[in-house]
Design an enzyme around this catalytic site. Sequence first.
Site: not given
Ligand code: GLY
Length: 580
Positions: A410, A390, A461-462, A432, A99, A482-483
């Site tokens: 992102n 993503t 993050s997700s 984020d 990350r 998909g965020g």
């Molecule tokens: N940038 C989207 C995530 O990391 O969840």
Amino acid sequence: MPCCRTIPLFLAVLWFAAGYDCQAQQRGAIATKAMVVTAHPEASRVGREILRNGGNAADAMVAVHFALAVVYPNAGNIGGGGFMIWRSMKGECSALDFREKAPRRAWRDMFLDSAGNPVPSLSLEGALAAGVPGSVDGMIQAHKRYGTMKWRTLLEPAIALAQRGFPITAKQAADLNEFHSRLAKWNGTEQALTARSVWHQGDTLRQPDLAATLIRIRNNGRNGFYAGETARLIETAMKQHNGLIDKTDLAQYSSRWRTPLHGTYRNHTVISMPPPSSGGVALLQLLSMWERRATKDCTFHSADAVHLMVECERRVYADRAKWLGDPDAVRVPVRGLLHPAYCESRTYPIRMNRATPSSTVTFGNAIEFDTMPQQQPNRIDKMRRESEQTTHYSIVDGSGNAVSVTTTLNASYGSKLVVAGAGFLLNNEMDDFSAKPGSPNMYGLLGSEANAVAPGKRMLSSMTPTVVEKDGALKMVVGTPGGGTIITSVFQTILNVLDFGMTMQQAVEAKRFHHQWLPDWIYTEENSLDSATMLELSKRGHTFKQREPIGRVDAILVLPDGRLEAGADPRGDDTAAGLD
Ligand code: GLY
């Protein structure tokens, strides 16, 4: 006692499967040896060739990652970051966190105006929006630990694609046209991505500056990106556009090996990403809560199933907003959030006949459960109109090693800023972070102090790269872009296979919906829920908002006879490449 705990498993599966039309057992691509599924046909082909030439899943991962940085520039990257879950053929698992990090000179209120209000444009576009990229270091770490082929060899396919170019797909042409003015605003019209103002399917995209950067990475490894010419070009871009990243930030960046999260779901083991992604925690909470309450009436897309999933989701996303952040900077009560007693306490307030207004749902006291002994321990070894680009790839090699990687800039094309002379886009991952506790980010997701900006911190993050095991053997490799919707898409895909009896391809193609606590509505893809179901859900107090397609899941299922079935998402250009 919930029904599903008292009935034999095979009966439960039959009941659940009854909700889905299994007549047409439409399967995805099948292979006997190995499988690669990515967002782009060229990247999948590159991965398969590496496997064909004797490489393992880690070798294919590195080659695919760099190939995606060339052929899928809106999300594939060297200027972003991501997460990897690895499962060896012997069943040993690891998690790699590559990350991005906030630069050293970042500060808590850097995205607020003088009145203390967020200025979204600052965290969305341009140099200030970028975190220190992690992808190149991540690939180097993964290769060092698991790779078998020469590093140089793994970079060659991406270099060739950047030098010679490749024909863009219709979707890519439409995408480049849509983003032309925003990319041109930051980079002029001399860059590879902005060289044409109108792109057509089949046009060749050549990226000579990116090829030169990839050659430096091929020749010098880490120093080809985090030092020398590439670092100089990044620092120059930062100075020119008032960004913060400097050569020291780049030199100090390192990815982190973390202990993957293990949870159980109906006799399966689910292995996923720990913080600083919220993905694994939230996925395991959702599976635990669903398993406690799902009954035989919870068939695919039935009112009961959607209601229960949404009720679980609103509670899990309330927890996410409060508790999740970078574990190197804040205390994240992972054990508490996954404690069976905690999940039980979050599940039982759910009423099946009424939606709980999100305004009355808050986070749970996970801290209290964090130090509690566990009877059944979990092994702990619209949103704004910004597209959620993503990308995810899943790979299984001929020996049975598996890798699940989600990586991102992102937003689509990240910060929109290309490092001049180096030919790659920088991420806008700083969005984020929670710019201000209680203010939504690009995905409408809320956060708290746990996810406030701080120097050197990783933003929450997700991303949910995940592996599923059954009886100690590999069963599924899954993930998606998909965020904020990533978590619920992976959740639905796993249930589609394990509970609703779908093939991998059907599970990936099935329409999706999403709830994230706030705003308090169910996002639906077009035609995802039938009108009778929506009417029943409305009666229970739910509201709906239709939106563009949710996620692009790329997954692999190990069939009972050992063959591999791919699920490649038709929402994108996603493609499976198998090896027999
Ligand atoms: N940038 C989207 C995530 O990391 O969840």
